[in-house]
Design a protein around this motif. Structure first.
Motif, PDB file in Angstrom:
ATOM      1  N   UNK A  75       0.832  -1.195   0.000  1.00 49.66           N
ATOM      2  CA  UNK A  75       0.000   0.000   0.000  1.00 49.66           C
ATOM      3  C   UNK A  75       0.872   1.252   0.000  1.00 49.66           C
ATOM      4  N   UNK A  76       0.235   2.377  -0.355  1.00 46.63           N
ATOM      5  CA  UNK A  76       0.932   3.659  -0.364  1.00 46.63           C
ATOM      6  C   UNK A  76      -0.015   4.737   0.129  1.00 46.63           C
ATOM      7  N   UNK A  77       0.545   5.729   0.796  1.00 48.30           N
ATOM      8  CA  UNK A  77      -0.227   6.868   1.275  1.00 48.30           C
ATOM      9  C   UNK A  77       0.614   8.123   1.083  1.00 48.30           C
ATOM     10  N   UNK A  86       4.474   7.331   1.934  1.00 45.95           N
ATOM     11  CA  UNK A  86       4.861   6.172   2.737  1.00 45.95           C
ATOM     12  C   UNK A  86       4.373   4.916   2.029  1.00 45.95           C
ATOM     13  N   UNK A  87       5.310   4.050   1.681  1.00 47.27           N
ATOM     14  CA  UNK A  87       4.990   2.823   0.944  1.00 47.27           C
ATOM     15  C   UNK A  87       5.376   1.629   1.804  1.00 47.27           C
ATOM     16  N   UNK A  88       4.411   0.753   2.025  1.00 40.93           N
ATOM     17  CA  UNK A  88       4.642  -0.463   2.801  1.00 40.93           C
ATOM     18  C   UNK A  88       4.466  -1.659   1.876  1.00 40.93           C
ATOM     19  N   UNK A  89       5.534  -2.437   1.698  1.00 44.40           N
ATOM     20  CA  UNK A  89       5.512  -3.548   0.755  1.00 44.40           C
ATOM     21  C   UNK A  89       5.897  -4.855   1.432  1.00 44.40           C
ATOM     22  N   UNK A  90       5.384  -5.935   0.864  1.00 44.42           N
ATOM     23  CA  UNK A  90       5.879  -7.269   1.185  1.00 44.42           C
ATOM     24  C   UNK A  90       6.602  -7.784  -0.050  1.00 44.42           C
ATOM     25  N   UNK A  91       7.852  -8.185   0.138  1.00 43.54           N
ATOM     26  CA  UNK A  91       8.649  -8.677  -0.973  1.00 43.54           C
ATOM     27  C   UNK A  91       8.722 -10.192  -0.981  1.00 43.54           C
ATOM     28  N   UNK A  92       8.417 -10.797  -2.127  1.00 42.14           N
ATOM     29  CA  UNK A  92       8.418 -12.260  -2.279  1.00 42.14           C
ATOM     30  C   UNK A  92       9.431 -12.645  -3.350  1.00 42.14           C
TER      31      UNK A  92
END
Length: 281
Positions: A75-77, A86-92
């Protein structure tokens, strides 16, 4: 009687106003997305630590991305006052990567990425994000540049036809309200996938995708996987698909068509006078 009538009219007016109120835009997590964050909607190219390539889709507060080894989702805000995102990521990590076909599947254990980037204008308005990132083990910088395709029009008949990637053929048929698609592998693997594509906004390049089924593939064999598609700056059709904790990224080029016949009529008048004498007997 008059007061009853006025009360009834007031109730109807309030009802009409309530019905006309715009709906909140929410991300895939059900969170309301503020208007400033919508400025980030688009397709972006970039890098981590000024190395490699990073392809990013941002749409209504959600982020899809991938580089040479990892797929990202989150997500990003955007704060309108500071222009900080602010970017919150999950990296796979990639669990299947067919580089020749440009098909990548990411999944498994996720690593959290926290990014903070400043939005500013470079060659176009709000076209650049630069900042820093950190995980539990490393940190560094990142940069993103909007590729400028977001405001390109979309239409169902614009993607109708055959598309190709190495080892795969993708067939799309435009109907009145959607495009149905079927993808097949051209080797003995038997991998196939199908679904539908719909318009989101004809004034923007992004389409909504529902992958009904993908089967007989080495990874990402799923049903009812949602996502998005877009025609990029090179004219290729890109897919960003997610199902639970797995991500699928694909790219196809339009099939070559016959060179159109030049039907232009040469209307130039030849004003040269032929003064050659024919001496043939």
């Amino acid at each position: 009687m008059r007061s009853l009538f006025l009360g009834l009219m007031a109730t109807l007016l309030v009802g009409c106003i309530a019905e006309e109120a715009p709906k909140d835009i929410v991300n895939e997590q059900g969170e309301v997305v503020d208007d400033p964050t919508l400025l980030l909607n688009g397709l972006w190219d970039g890098q981590f630590d000024q190395a490699g390539t990073l392809r990013v889709l941002i749409y209504n507060g959600n982020v899809f991305a991938f580089d040479e080894a990892t797929g990202y989702y989150g997500t990003v805000d955007l704060d309108d006052k500071t222009k900080l995102a602010d970017i919150t990521l999950e990296g796979y990590d990639f669990i299947d990567a067919d580089t020749s076909a440009e098909q990548y599947v990411a999944g498994g254990l996720a690593e959290d990425y926290l990014l903070s980037g400043l939005l500013f204008s470079s060659s176009a308005e709000n076209d650049t994000l630069v900042g820093d990132y950190e995980t539990s083990t490393v940190g560094g910088s990142f940069s993103l540049t909007n590729d400028g395709t977001w405001e390109n029009n979309s239409a169902l008949n614009a993607i109708d036809g055959q598309w190709l990637s190495t080892g795969y053929e993708l067939y799309l048929t435009a109907l009145s309200d959607r495009v149905t698609f079927k993808g097949i592998s051209t080797d003995a693997s038997g991998c196939t996938f199908n679904g539908a594509i719909r318009l989101l906004d004809k004034n923007q390049t992004l389409y909504q995708v529902e992958m009904t089924e993908r089967k007989n593939c080495s990874e990402f064999n799923v049903v009812n996987a949602p996502g998005y598609a877009a025609v990029n700056v090179d004219g290729d059709l890109e897919f960003f698909i997610r199902k639970s904790d797995e991500l699928l990224f694909m790219s196809f080029t339009p099939a070559a068509t016959d060179t159109p016949t030049d039907t232009t009529t040469d209307t130039t008048t030849d004003t040269t006078t032929d003064t050659t004498t024919d001496t043939t007997i």
